[in-house]
Structures are given as C-alpha cells and as structure tokens.
Design a protein around this motif. Structure first.
Motif, PDB file in Angstrom:
ATOM      1  N   CYS A  86       0.769  -1.134  -0.226  1.00  0.00           N
ATOM      2  CA  CYS A  86      -0.128  -0.194   0.017  1.00  0.00           C
ATOM      3  C   CYS A  86       0.861   1.222   0.049  1.00  0.00           C
ATOM      4  O   CYS A  86       2.026   1.447   0.783  1.00  0.00           O
ATOM      5  CB  CYS A  86      -0.807  -0.037   1.337  1.00  0.00           C
ATOM      6  SG  CYS A  86      -1.871   1.412   1.419  1.00  0.00           S
ATOM      7  N   TYR A 112       0.189   4.463   0.888  1.00  0.00           N
ATOM      8  CA  TYR A 112      -0.210   5.477   1.879  1.00  0.00           C
ATOM      9  C   TYR A 112       0.887   6.289   2.752  1.00  0.00           C
ATOM     10  O   TYR A 112       1.537   7.058   2.872  1.00  0.00           O
ATOM     11  CB  TYR A 112      -1.679   5.456   2.129  1.00  0.00           C
ATOM     12  CG  TYR A 112      -2.878   5.958   1.133  1.00  0.00           C
ATOM     13  CD1 TYR A 112      -2.919   7.068   0.643  1.00  0.00           C
ATOM     14  CD2 TYR A 112      -3.665   4.651   0.567  1.00  0.00           C
ATOM     15  CE1 TYR A 112      -3.754   7.467  -0.060  1.00  0.00           C
ATOM     16  CE2 TYR A 112      -4.594   5.200  -0.474  1.00  0.00           C
ATOM     17  CZ  TYR A 112      -4.554   6.472  -0.600  1.00  0.00           C
ATOM     18  OH  TYR A 112      -5.374   6.935  -1.466  1.00  0.00           O
ATOM     19  N   ILE A 144      -0.919  -5.796   0.178  1.00  0.00           N
ATOM     20  CA  ILE A 144      -2.056  -5.825  -0.726  1.00  0.00           C
ATOM     21  C   ILE A 144      -2.226  -6.742  -1.730  1.00  0.00           C
ATOM     22  O   ILE A 144      -0.911  -7.004  -1.993  1.00  0.00           O
ATOM     23  CB  ILE A 144      -2.642  -4.379  -1.202  1.00  0.00           C
ATOM     24  CG1 ILE A 144      -1.368  -3.986  -2.240  1.00  0.00           C
ATOM     25  CG2 ILE A 144      -2.830  -3.502   0.068  1.00  0.00           C
ATOM     26  CD1 ILE A 144      -1.992  -2.643  -2.993  1.00  0.00           C
ATOM     27  N   LEU A 155      -7.048  -3.775   6.292  1.00  0.00           N
ATOM     28  CA  LEU A 155      -6.633  -2.652   5.685  1.00  0.00           C
ATOM     29  C   LEU A 155      -7.292  -1.411   6.242  1.00  0.00           C
ATOM     30  O   LEU A 155      -8.591  -1.478   6.705  1.00  0.00           O
ATOM     31  CB  LEU A 155      -6.848  -2.644   4.205  1.00  0.00           C
ATOM     32  CG  LEU A 155      -6.187  -3.376   3.122  1.00  0.00           C
ATOM     33  CD1 LEU A 155      -6.804  -3.534   1.883  1.00  0.00           C
ATOM     34  CD2 LEU A 155      -4.864  -2.929   3.205  1.00  0.00           C
ATOM     35  N   GLY A 213      -6.345   2.422   2.533  1.00  0.00           N
ATOM     36  CA  GLY A 213      -5.854   1.283   1.922  1.00  0.00           C
ATOM     37  C   GLY A 213      -7.130   0.416   1.131  1.00  0.00           C
ATOM     38  O   GLY A 213      -7.317  -0.088   0.322  1.00  0.00           O
ATOM     39  N   LEU A 254      -8.245   1.859  -2.160  1.00  0.00           N
ATOM     40  CA  LEU A 254      -7.083   2.097  -3.079  1.00  0.00           C
ATOM     41  C   LEU A 254      -7.518   1.934  -4.664  1.00  0.00           C
ATOM     42  O   LEU A 254      -7.095   2.427  -5.536  1.00  0.00           O
ATOM     43  CB  LEU A 254      -5.909   0.974  -2.928  1.00  0.00           C
ATOM     44  CG  LEU A 254      -5.122   1.457  -2.035  1.00  0.00           C
ATOM     45  CD1 LEU A 254      -3.997   0.088  -1.617  1.00  0.00           C
ATOM     46  CD2 LEU A 254      -4.261   2.522  -2.421  1.00  0.00           C
TER      47      LEU A 254
END
Length: 199
Positions: free
Chosen positions: A54, A56, A63, A95, A99, A102
């Motif tokens: 992920c 972020y 993921i 998540l 997330g 996404l």
C-alpha cells in the motif's frame, strides 16, 4: 410431566444430537444438498493476482490486486479488486479506510501517469517522456552538486557534504530497497535524507 432420564441416558442423547447436527452442517442434509447443487464459480478465479505494498503511509501493509488483461501481451490490465494480504506479516489481511479505497485511487481520472514539466517563467505543464524527465533530474542534480559540494571543512578534514539538496524516500519499501536507497543517497554526499514516516 416428569421425564425419568439417567445421567448415562442424557449423555447418549446429547451425543446423538451432536452427531446429527454435525452431519447436517457437513452437507448431508437434504436442504444443504439442494443449495449446493449449482455452485457458482468465484468472481476472481479468472483474474491475475498481484501482490504489492500500500502506498499511503509508513506502515507498509501488504495488498493483493486482481486484474484482467494480459500485460505481457501488451494489453492494458483492468483492475477489478484490491484486498489486504492475509499472508503479510504487517497487516495480516486488514486495511485501513485509505487502503480499502485503493481501487478508487488507482482509477481516479485526475491521477498522473506521465511526468510533466513546467519551463521557467511558464504557467503551463507539458507532458514529457520518462527518459526526458530522468535526464532533466540528473542534469539538475549534477549541476547543483558540482556548484555546492563541500569537499573539506574549515579544519581541512575531507567531509564530501552536499547540503543544498535533500532526498525524501518511501518508507513503505522492503529492507533491501531501503538499504540501496540509503547507500545511493549517502554516496552522493546528500546530508538531508528522510522518509514520509516522519512527515
């Protein structure tokens, strides 16, 4: 009404009840057989599964992305679903809200997929190729390093410090990538080095 039931009789009756319930739960019941007669294939069985990290924050959750389309054959892959990776040691399949969203981030119409360049004095961004962008970045870094590299300090000790440039790295990377990034940045003499985990 009085039921005369010994302890041994109660245990036999309870055991028979557990056995009957277990057989029904395993699909031996008539209703279960009727429900499972037409099993539908899972939606994601024909997709390509790709593991990633992920982008972020600094937690680096794992993921799994599911897409259709053969990228090796030159087709554009269509992202269908993203979920947490249950085998990943960081998040174990969970998540956060960012997330979990996404897919919207990847498919956003405002997402940049090509580098853009704004010439000095211009108010317009122009799309350029990745080769052009990397050449411009390399040229700017080389010129700045040549002009501002501190070879020795006031005492005459060699220090090789480049203090006019900084580097912001990604914290959601593997240990190997982080090690290579650190070695590359430090070998150029860059002093200002950080990642988004502290930002």
């Amino acid at each position: 009404m009085n039921i005369d039931l010994s302890r041994r009789g109660f245990l036999k009756l309870a055991g028979a009840g557990v056995a009957a319930t277990s057989l029904g739960a395993m699909g031996f019941g008539e209703a279960e057989a009727a429900e499972t007669a037409h099993v539908r294939a899972f939606k994601l069985t024909t997709t390509t599964e790709t593991r990633n990290t992920c982008p972020y924050c600094s937690v680096a959750c794992g993921i799994i992305m599911y897409s259709k389309g053969d990228v090796k054959a030159g087709e554009q892959a269509d992202l269908l679903h993203i979920e947490g990776d249950v085998d990943h040691p960081t998040n174990r399949g969970t998540l956060c809200p960012k997330g979990a969203a996404l897919k919207d981030f990847v498919k956003a119409p405002t997402r940049l997929t090509k580098p853009r360049y704004r010439a000095a004095g211009s108010d317009e961004l122009v799309e350029i190729s990745w080769d052009e962008a990397l050449d411009k970045i390399a040229r700017a870094m080389k010129d700045d390093r040549d002009a501002n590299m501190v070879q020795v300090n006031e005492d005459g000790t060699p220090v090789n410090r480049w203090t006019t440039a900084g580097f912001l790295a990604a914290s959601a990377t593997t240990n190997e990538t982080a090690w290579l990034t650190y070695k590359t940045v430090r070998s150029m003499g860059i002093v200002g080095f950080d990642n988004q985990a502290r930002v």
